[in-house]
Design an enzyme around this catalytic site. Structure first.
Site, short mmCIF file in Angstrom:
data_model
loop_
_atom_site.label_atom_id
_atom_site.label_comp_id
_atom_site.label_asym_id
_atom_site.label_seq_id
_atom_site.Cartn_x
_atom_site.Cartn_y
_atom_site.Cartn_z
N ASP A 58 26.94 50.91 41.59
CA ASP A 58 28.11 50.96 42.47
C ASP A 58 29.36 51.15 41.61
OD1 ASP A 58 30.10 50.67 44.30
OD2 ASP A 58 29.67 48.58 44.78
N LYS A 60 31.61 53.64 42.47
CA LYS A 60 32.59 54.27 43.37
C LYS A 60 33.40 55.35 42.62
CE LYS A 60 32.89 50.35 46.49
NZ LYS A 60 32.30 49.22 45.71
N ALA A 62 35.44 58.38 41.47
CA ALA A 62 36.53 59.02 42.22
C ALA A 62 37.46 59.78 41.29
CB ALA A 62 37.31 57.97 43.01
N ASP A 63 36.95 60.84 40.68
CA ASP A 63 37.80 61.58 39.72
C ASP A 63 37.67 63.09 39.96
OD1 ASP A 63 39.39 62.12 37.38
OD2 ASP A 63 38.70 60.22 36.55
N PRO A 65 36.21 66.86 39.34
CA PRO A 65 34.80 67.21 39.13
C PRO A 65 34.33 67.10 37.68
CG PRO A 65 35.80 68.74 40.68
CD PRO A 65 36.91 67.88 40.17
N SER A 114 34.68 48.01 54.24
CA SER A 114 34.51 46.87 55.15
C SER A 114 35.72 45.94 55.23
CB SER A 114 33.29 46.06 54.69
OG SER A 114 33.46 45.66 53.35
N GLY A 166 29.07 43.62 54.24
CA GLY A 166 29.99 42.88 55.11
C GLY A 166 29.36 41.70 55.81
N ALA A 169 29.77 36.73 53.75
CA ALA A 169 31.10 36.34 53.26
C ALA A 169 32.25 37.07 53.95
CB ALA A 169 31.17 36.54 51.75
N GLY A 190 25.91 39.91 49.18
CA GLY A 190 26.18 39.37 47.85
C GLY A 190 26.42 37.87 47.88
N ARG A 191 27.68 37.50 48.09
CA ARG A 191 28.07 36.09 47.94
C ARG A 191 27.29 35.12 48.81
NH1 ARG A 191 34.25 37.35 48.87
NH2 ARG A 191 33.20 39.09 49.94
O1 O7E Z 1 30.86 40.46 50.42
P1 O7E Z 1 29.64 40.31 49.62
O2 O7E Z 1 29.72 39.27 48.55
O3 O7E Z 1 28.40 40.17 50.46
O4 O7E Z 1 29.45 41.67 48.77
C1 O7E Z 1 29.55 42.91 49.34
C2 O7E Z 1 29.35 43.96 48.28
O5 O7E Z 1 29.51 45.24 48.85
C3 O7E Z 1 30.32 43.89 47.12
O6 O7E Z 1 29.62 44.33 45.96
C4 O7E Z 1 31.40 44.88 47.47
O7 O7E Z 1 32.00 45.43 46.34
C5 O7E Z 1 30.58 45.93 48.22
N1 O7E Z 1 31.29 46.71 49.24
C6 O7E Z 1 31.97 46.10 50.26
O8 O7E Z 1 32.00 44.87 50.36
N2 O7E Z 1 32.65 46.85 51.17
C7 O7E Z 1 32.65 48.20 51.16
O9 O7E Z 1 33.24 48.81 52.03
C8 O7E Z 1 31.91 48.85 50.16
C9 O7E Z 1 31.20 48.09 49.24
C10 O7E Z 1 30.30 48.76 48.37
O10 O7E Z 1 29.41 48.23 47.79
O11 O7E Z 1 30.39 50.05 48.30
C11 O7E Z 1 29.35 50.70 47.74
C12 O7E Z 1 28.02 50.32 48.39
#
Ligand code: O7E
EC number: 4.1.1.23
Length: 215
Positions: A58, A60, A62-63, A65, A114, A166, A169, A190-191
């Site tokens: 993960d 993300k 974003a730069d 090409p 999210s 989402g 937590a 995650g959390r």
């Molecule tokens: O809220 P948690 O602890 O359950 O973790 C959520 C995980 O998803 C965390 O790693 C966060 O960086 C990621 N995430 C979001 O919470 N919201 C998003 O919109 C996008 C991500 C993400 O992981 O994007 C790539 C999959």
């Protein structure tokens, strides 16, 4: 059955401990900056050795090409796929996809995020991002569990597997989103797992709940 992906946003020591504890209950692991910056990319191999699960990077990305291509090449020495942002444009996303595809690795595009702040800049373009992901024949999109109706629409528009964060937590409810998803999709948690008193028990709880609600 919908898959469970653990977001392992921890330092190395805790991440390896949690990965070992929950390995029987998660289908995939998401590794991001908190873990890689507190260790190194080698951590991906260590996690794979422990749990033998799909690991998604993960970053993300974003730069432009040319830079995206370099990031993808270096990152995808490890793991099974990489997450990219689409607001930088189709050419930037293509640069990552063109590195990932020949390696048989996934390119996954973030659509709507999210968190509350996503409403201002990213929600207005999220549908277009989902459509672009479909056009570029990517391997999946990221869409929010915190807004079930948006999740439904983005999944429909992209017609691709969805990774949805989402639940837990951030207040997203498993009961509300599970009926939108299918066996190609992943719920990212995650959390709610790794910060609980007993991560193994909590991962088992979510796995069983997903199984029960998937019926
Ligand atoms: O809220 P948690 O602890 O359950 O973790 C959520 C995980 O998803 C965390 O790693 C966060 O960086 C990621 N995430 C979001 O919470 N919201 C998003 O919109 C996008 C991500 C993400 O992981 O994007 C790539 C999959």
């Amino acid at each position: 059955m919908v898959k469970l992906m653990l977001a392992l946003d921890l330092d190395k020591e805790r991440a390896l401990k949690v990965a070992e504890e929950v390995k029987d209950y998660v289908d995939a692991i998401k590794v991001g900056y908190p873990l890689v910056l507190s260790s190194s990319l080698e951590i991906v191999k260590e996690i794979k050795d422990i749990c033998e699960k799909e690991v998604i990077l993960d970053f993300k990305v974003a730069d432009i090409p040319a830079t995206n291509e370099k990031i993808a090449k270096l990152s995808l020495r490890y793991g099974d796929g990489i997450i990219v942002h689409g607001f930088v444009g189709e050419d930037s996303v293509k640069a990552v996809r063109d590195v990932a595809k020949p390696l048989n690795k996934k390119t996954i595009l973030v659509t709507e995020m999210s968190h509350p702040g996503a409403l201002r800049f990213i929600q207005p373009i999220a549908n277009e991002l989902a459509i672009m992901a479909k056009k570029l024949e990517l391997d999946g999109i990221v869409a929010p569990s915190t807004r079930p109706e948006r999740l439904r629409e983005l999944k429909h528009l992209s017609n691709l597997p969805v990774l949805t964060p989402g639940v837990g937590a951030q207040g997203g409810r498993l009961e509300e989103i599970i009926k939108i998803l299918d066996e190609n999709d992943y719920i990212i948690i995650g959390r709610a797992i790794y910060n609980s008193e007993d991560p193994k028990k909590m991962a088992k709880y979510y796995k069983e709940k997903i199984r029960a609600l998937s019926k």
